[in-house]
Design an enzyme around this catalytic site. Structure first.
Site, PDB file in Angstrom:
ATOM      1  N   SER A 114       5.102  -2.911  -7.786  1.00 22.37           N
ATOM      2  CA  SER A 114       5.396  -4.066  -6.987  1.00 22.37           C
ATOM      3  C   SER A 114       4.255  -5.012  -6.883  1.00 22.37           C
ATOM      4  O   SER A 114       3.727  -5.534  -8.212  1.00 22.37           O
ATOM      5  CB  SER A 114       5.709  -3.517  -5.606  1.00 22.37           C
ATOM      6  OG  SER A 114       6.128  -4.443  -4.706  1.00 22.37           O
ATOM      7  N   THR A 115       3.706  -5.083  -5.993  1.00 18.06           N
ATOM      8  CA  THR A 115       2.769  -6.306  -5.868  1.00 18.06           C
ATOM      9  C   THR A 115       1.184  -5.946  -6.905  1.00 18.06           C
ATOM     10  O   THR A 115       0.936  -5.046  -6.723  1.00 18.06           O
ATOM     11  CB  THR A 115       2.349  -6.425  -4.510  1.00 18.06           C
ATOM     12  OG1 THR A 115       3.145  -6.349  -3.157  1.00 18.06           O
ATOM     13  CG2 THR A 115       1.110  -7.570  -4.168  1.00 18.06           C
ATOM     14  N   HIS A 155       9.306  -4.926  -8.705  1.00 18.30           N
ATOM     15  CA  HIS A 155      10.025  -5.524  -7.723  1.00 18.30           C
ATOM     16  C   HIS A 155      10.060  -7.039  -7.984  1.00 18.30           C
ATOM     17  O   HIS A 155       8.985  -7.609  -8.084  1.00 18.30           O
ATOM     18  CB  HIS A 155       9.373  -5.327  -6.073  1.00 18.30           C
ATOM     19  CG  HIS A 155       9.694  -3.820  -5.796  1.00 18.30           C
ATOM     20  ND1 HIS A 155       8.857  -3.457  -5.047  1.00 18.30           N
ATOM     21  CD2 HIS A 155      10.461  -2.991  -6.126  1.00 18.30           C
ATOM     22  CE1 HIS A 155       9.022  -2.144  -4.770  1.00 18.30           C
ATOM     23  NE2 HIS A 155      10.236  -1.903  -5.338  1.00 18.30           N
ATOM     24  N   MET A 212       2.834  -2.469  -2.708  1.00 21.86           N
ATOM     25  CA  MET A 212       3.051  -2.168  -1.109  1.00 21.86           C
ATOM     26  C   MET A 212       4.174  -1.241  -0.942  1.00 21.86           C
ATOM     27  O   MET A 212       5.185  -1.598  -1.654  1.00 21.86           O
ATOM     28  CB  MET A 212       3.004  -3.395  -0.311  1.00 21.86           C
ATOM     29  CG  MET A 212       2.795  -3.296   0.933  1.00 21.86           C
ATOM     30  SD  MET A 212       1.154  -2.797   1.623  1.00 21.86           S
ATOM     31  CE  MET A 212       1.204  -2.862   3.169  1.00 21.86           C
ATOM     32  N   ASP A 236       8.309   2.696  -2.117  1.00 22.50           N
ATOM     33  CA  ASP A 236       9.253   2.998  -2.811  1.00 22.50           C
ATOM     34  C   ASP A 236       9.038   3.648  -4.079  1.00 22.50           C
ATOM     35  O   ASP A 236       8.095   3.687  -4.656  1.00 22.50           O
ATOM     36  CB  ASP A 236       9.851   1.456  -3.230  1.00 22.50           C
ATOM     37  CG  ASP A 236      11.208   1.393  -4.017  1.00 22.50           C
ATOM     38  OD1 ASP A 236      11.991   2.346  -3.849  1.00 22.50           O
ATOM     39  OD2 ASP A 236      11.385   0.673  -5.074  1.00 22.50           O
TER      40      ASP A 236
END
Length: 372
Positions: free
Chosen positions: A184-185, A210, A303, A306
């Protein structure tokens, strides 16, 4: 607790007003300034010392990329880009992430006011994450091995060793295994660091990063020009082959299924899972169910949680799973949760993940195949 102090940089007075309103509505943050262009923003940042800035991609006098490049070289700080849902916007946004921006928000092409209000939770969440993220100075070029595709384009952050390309052929080792990556991030660059070090005959790689719709095709094309393996946006029903990487399309879930001796990509719409679409949970659950002990799981920076539960299912099904370590993560959320769930056999610096996995493949293949 002190509030997160934000400076908004955007040439649109409407967008500046809306972002200021959205930020000031939050109990834990405040907009302390809004600038119409980077030159005004430079003075504002110097005088106000914000915690985070939001930065428009395309502006007059100095575009967002030039400004970001100077900022990350001279005064590194958390930046959330405000992009546009266009081909040009996607390309520039990916460049911004490469330069060190933490994340981005894609504002709609029409209905900007209503669109930004609908995105207010996303915007404020990303500002919160950015305020806690690990920041590096602007990446400096690292020498690329002769003959490496995209040689000279790869960058390594100061203080972090450049990943070592894995050049030895894997031969038949790559035909049964599949590598699954969740991120993600900070993950666009972390995933790139893993993929550019893979040999051309690497096991197939299936990735959920993501990302919103409109950005993953450009992202895949960008990686395809840098890597020895082929990288593409996944298409529903296509065979998953060694030497190829498949990225979940933005706004769609990606999973794998088996058809006879073949693995196939399944790209489907559906409700968000863990607030995300695509979701790492969806991909990793299919890895546990369909691929089992032939799966290798990698949890990269991001973050939230997930994919943590599903990665534990992967490990319980016999998969070998690793997570990126805290020191090399932009945000140590997803790896931390996977570790806490007991899903991970090894925690590794980003630069060592590929080499470790290739050594693991050879070590577990038996004497005959390990000499291939």
């Amino acid at each position: 607790m002190p509030k997160t102090r934000v400076v908004v940089v955007d040439d649109s007075a409407l967008v500046r007003s809306l972002l200021t309103e959205i930020i000031n509505r939050q109990p834990d943050m405040e907009c302390i300034g809004a600038a119409a262009d980077p030159l005004l923003a430079r003075e504002m940042i110097r005088n106000l010392n914000p915690d985070v800035i939001t930065l428009d991609v395309e502006m007059p006098r100095m575009d967002g990329i030039d400004f970001l490049s100077k900022l990350m070289r001279l005064r590194p700080m958390p930046v959330v880009m405000v992009s546009t849902l266009t081909e040009r916007g996607a390309e520039v946004t990916l460049k911004a992430l490469e330069l060190g921006a933490i994340d981005f928000v894609a504002k709609p092409k029409i209905g900007v006011a209503d669109g930004l209000r609908q995105l207010q939770d996303d915007i404020t969440d990303k500002i919160r994450i950015a305020s806690k993220a690990r920041i590096n100075r602007l990446h400096t070029p690292a020498p690329a091995p002769a003959g490496t595709p995209g040689g000279g384009a790869h960058h390594a952050a100061p203080g972090h060793a450049a990943p070592r390309p894995v050049s030895a052929s894997l031969g038949r080792l790559s035909t049964e295994k599949i590598i699954f990556i969740g991120a993600s991030t900070g993950g666009t660059e972390a995933t790139k660091e893993v993929l550019i070090t893979l040999p051309a005959d690497s096991p197939a790689v299936v990735i959920t990063q993501h990302m919103p719709p409109g950005f993953t095709r450009n992202y895949a094309a960008r990686l395809d020009g840098l890597c020895k393996i082929s990288v593409k946006e996944a298409v529903d029903g296509e065979r998953i082959l060694p030497g190829h990487a498949y990225i979940a399309p933005g706004g769609m879930h990606l999973s794998v299924e088996r058809s006879g001796a073949n693995y196939l990509a399944r790209v489907q719409d559906g409700d968000p899972v863990n607030r995300h679409k695509p979701s790492v949970e969806v991909l990793f659950k299919s890895a546990a169910r369909v691929v089992g002990p032939n799966a290798i799981g990698i949890m990269l920076t991001g973050m939230g949680a997930d994919g943590a539960t599903a990665m534990r299912e992967m490990r319980d099904a016999g998969a070998y799973c690793v997570a990126q370590d805290e020191a090399s993560c932009v945000v140590f959320g997803m790896p931390r949760e996977a570790i806490a769930a007991g899903a991970v056999q090894e925690v590794l610096p980003l630069a060592k993940i590929t080499g470790h996995l290739m050594d693991h493949l050879r070590a577990t293949a038996g004497p005959a195949l390990s000499r291939v």
